[in-house]
Design an enzyme around this catalytic site. Structure first.
Site, mmCIF file in Angstrom:
data_model
loop_
_atom_site.group_PDB
_atom_site.id
_atom_site.type_symbol
_atom_site.label_atom_id
_atom_site.label_comp_id
_atom_site.label_asym_id
_atom_site.label_seq_id
_atom_site.Cartn_x
_atom_site.Cartn_y
_atom_site.Cartn_z
ATOM 1 N N GLU A 107 1.485 0.036 -4.988
ATOM 2 C CA GLU A 107 0.991 1.302 -5.520
ATOM 3 C C GLU A 107 2.157 2.274 -5.637
ATOM 4 O O GLU A 107 2.723 2.671 -4.610
ATOM 5 C CB GLU A 107 -0.051 1.903 -4.577
ATOM 6 C CG GLU A 107 -1.326 1.100 -4.442
ATOM 7 C CD GLU A 107 -2.287 1.746 -3.453
ATOM 8 O OE1 GLU A 107 -3.444 1.979 -3.834
ATOM 9 O OE2 GLU A 107 -1.872 2.031 -2.313
ATOM 10 N N ASP B 129 0.833 -1.184 0.000
ATOM 11 C CA ASP B 129 0.000 0.000 0.000
ATOM 12 C C ASP B 129 0.880 1.251 0.000
ATOM 13 O O ASP B 129 1.877 1.314 0.734
ATOM 14 C CB ASP B 129 -0.890 -0.019 1.248
ATOM 15 C CG ASP B 129 -1.821 1.161 1.331
ATOM 16 O OD1 ASP B 129 -2.723 1.262 0.491
ATOM 17 O OD2 ASP B 129 -1.649 1.991 2.242
#
Length: 644
Positions: free
Chosen positions: A356, A325
């Site tokens: 990400e 994340d």
């Protein structure tokens, strides 16, 4: 604050501890407790019989080299709970163990655990299924998976780890598990399953959160266990889940959140004040995560903590991959280190690593480090993947503008972006320079923002918030758009990724940020899988087709060179060819027609076979004549040598 009174590189040189034994190291004869707290003046250990009663004994730890406090206590302490009292700079703070492997309800107390007692039967022999020709990733939330009464899971196990391992009296899988097994995906990516703070583990089972709120990084979440007060049970049931997924042919990816914690007043902060978080020049905490604190990747003990945590989950829980994340808040150097260590222990390519490549805002990095952002993807190991928002937005439209269309649902001027998506954005296209398609995760929906189906519904309607009934109907035009979106990213170079339920028109009734919405909004509606069966079958065929066509699965650095004849045929119509084998091999011919009209293509020679179109993605239909009509809002894949 610490940032104004010490230089971290000098501090790390004095206090960095590279041992792998922090936490409570159990044996039947004794347990050794070690806590890294380099500026503490005193550390006491309290032991408890359970996770609520008063302390039964208190012990003083001894400070050793590099700020490590330690103490050995004789006897079998399995199941004994503990925490620390740390005094530093005149402040006394009570803290759980940031290195704990087990804990009680809500993570407030850590627990000593004999991990061998948490292994389900046969877990020592558990191995993942063999790697397939392609990795197809399926993003899933533990509670979403089985909360619906139509999931086939008994009420007492819905929304828990146990839903994955439960089978009926006849050994038959529940509907939810049978569905993902039969779909053909290879990896299940689980939204955070470590202990998070946004749900009261002793509260109502109907609470919901995505789980991006870490408290204990190395402990499974208690609200997914049948008894959150039993520190060993949550570990066992989590391992049972992994074992069951492996048994059913699915590898397991863990969604990890090392960029921030649930609160800045965390176990990390209490044990080593001001070290684990980034600060601005004025001493305030940086907020590149949008969650009020940024973990200070780039500092030696932070990097050790994160890398060791990843390796722990891979070894102890047999996790097969990690999705990071807000990876842009971590460093290129740390990500490459993690990839290197995973490859050394498990073999190159055995563990997936991707994330990400962005962050919510700027964050001050440590000197001589590089944020793992999209702009720095060329500095990452070529095996580390990144989510490609460029492809996502080109296909379906901006995720930030609810009604902004993309290529498949009415957007114009996107033809070149779609052709770049096909090849994985090579050679620095659009200021994005991956090593090759091996780094590209292609997707059109995930837990964040609108589901694909909701996006299509909103773009098709006049009202930004249509009646909820509109989201549940399998409308013909939207089905064509959905199929075309899937057809595109399943025929792009890279790795395909889909949100659970996308294959049957998953809806959250227009809720684009459902991180704490009720489970009834977030859950997979399994009766909808039957109503949208043609769409589900189409996804199943696409997955099968991709695995059968090596030209689509190519991950070599020069893979983009095998894609030729990229052509804008007309507004909203593009085509390209891709070699199946060597450069002289017979090519595939792919056409995307997002326009509202059919498009007629003229064939250069005979012998073409339709392998996929807008209705069926697994066929072998010979083309008669020298021309072919591609229906509106559909794709077509032609080959001269069909897959076997």
């Amino acid at each position: 604050m610490a940032s104004n009174r010490r230089h971290y590189r000098r501090f790390d040189g004095k206090y960095c501890y590279n041992g792998k034994d922090l936490g409570a190291s159990y044996s039947a004869r004794r347990t050794v407790f070690k806590l890294w707290s380099p500026e503490a003046d005193r550390v006491n250990l309290s032991l408890y019989r359970d996770d609520t009663s008063p302390a039964c004994t208190v012990h003083s730890l001894v400070c050793g080299d590099r700020g490590v406090w330690s103490l050995a206590i004789e006897g079998d302490l399995h199941g004994i709970y503990y925490d620390y009292e740390v005094e530093a700079a005149g402040l006394v703070r009570r803290t759980g163990d940031p290195y704990a492997a087990a804990c009680g309800r809500n993570g407030a107390r850590s627990m000593v655990v004999d991990l061998s007692r948490t292994n389900p039967a046969g877990f020592e022999r558990d191995v993942p299924p063999p790697l397939q020709s392609e990795q197809v990733i399926y993003e899933l939330h533990v509670k979403d998976f089985s909360w619906d009464s139509d999931s086939g899971v008994p009420a007492q196990y819905r929304g828990t780890f146990k839903a994955f391992s439960w089978t009926g009296p006849d050994g038959k899988l529940p509907l939810c598990m049978a569905h993902i097994k039969e779909l053909g995906v290879t990896h299940v990516q689980l939204l955070p399953i470590f202990d998070f703070g946004s749900v009261d583990e002793g509260g109502d089972s109907g609470q919901f959160n995505w789980g991006y709120d870490p408290v204990n990084y190395n402990v499974p979440e208690g609200s997914y266990a049948t008894d959150p007060s039993d520190g060993a049970l949550r570990i066992r049931e989590c391992k049972e889940m992994v074992q069951a997924l492996h048994k059913n042919g699915l590898r397991v990816v863990m969604d990890v959140v090392y960029n921030h914690t649930y609160a800045a007043d965390s176990w990390l902060e209490r044990s080593a004040p001001d070290y684990y978080y980034r600060q601005r020049r004025d001493g305030s905490l940086s907020n590149g995560s949008g969650c009020g604190n940024d973990v200070a990747a780039g500092r030696a003990m932070v990097d050790n903590y994160i890398a060791n945590s990843v390796m722990y989950w891979a070894r102890e829980y047999h996790i097969d991959g990690f999705r990071f994340d807000l990876m842009g808040l971590l460093t290129v150097e740390l990500m490459n280190r993690i990839q290197r260590e995973l490859d050394q222990v498990f073999g190159p390519g055995e563990k997936l690593l991707y994330g990400e490549p962005w962050r919510a805002d700027d964050s001050p990095m440590e000197p001589d480090t590089h944020p793992a952002l999209k702009s720095n993807v060329a500095l990452l190991d070529s095996a580390i993947g990144v989510f490609c928002d460029s492809t996502r937005d080109a296909i379906k439209g901006s995720c930030f503008l609810r009604c902004a269309p993309g290529f498949v649902n009415g957007g114009t001027g996107l033809e070149e972006d779609i052709l770049q998506s096909v090849t994985g954005w090579p050679r620095g296209a659009w200021e994005f320079e991956p090593h090759g398609c091996s780094q590209i995760i292609n997707y059109v929906s995930c837990h964040d923002n609108l589901t694909l189906w909701d996006k299509l519904v909103l773009c098709a309607g006049q009202n930004d918030y249509p009646d909820s009934a509109c989201f549940a109907q399998p409308q013909d035009e939207l089905l064509r758009q959905n199929k075309l979106a899937a057809f595109i990213y399943f025929t792009c170079l890279g790795r395909p990724f889909l949100q659970a339920g996308e294959e049957f028109g998953r809806t959250k009734l227009g809720d684009g940020n459902s991180y704490r919405s009720p489970p009834e909004i977030n859950m997979l509606r399994w009766e909808q899988a039957a109503r949208f069966a043609p769409l589900t079958n189409y996804y199943r065929q696409l997955i099968r087709l991709r695995k059968a066509l090596p030209g689509l699965c190519r991950k070599s650095p020069d893979a983009a060179d095998y894609v030729t004849d990229q052509t804008v045929l007309a507004p909203q119509v593009v085509s390209f060819r891709i070699s199946q084998g060597g450069r002289a091999g017979e090519p595939l011919w792919v056409i995307y027609n997002a326009s509202p009209w059919e498009y007629v293509i003229h064939l250069p020679d005979e012998g073409w076979v339709i392998q996929a179109d807008g209705q069926c993605a697994w066929q072998s239909t010979p083309v008669e004549g020298w021309s072919l009509s591609v229906p509106a809002q559909s794709g077509m894949l032609l080959a001269q040598t069909p897959p076997t």
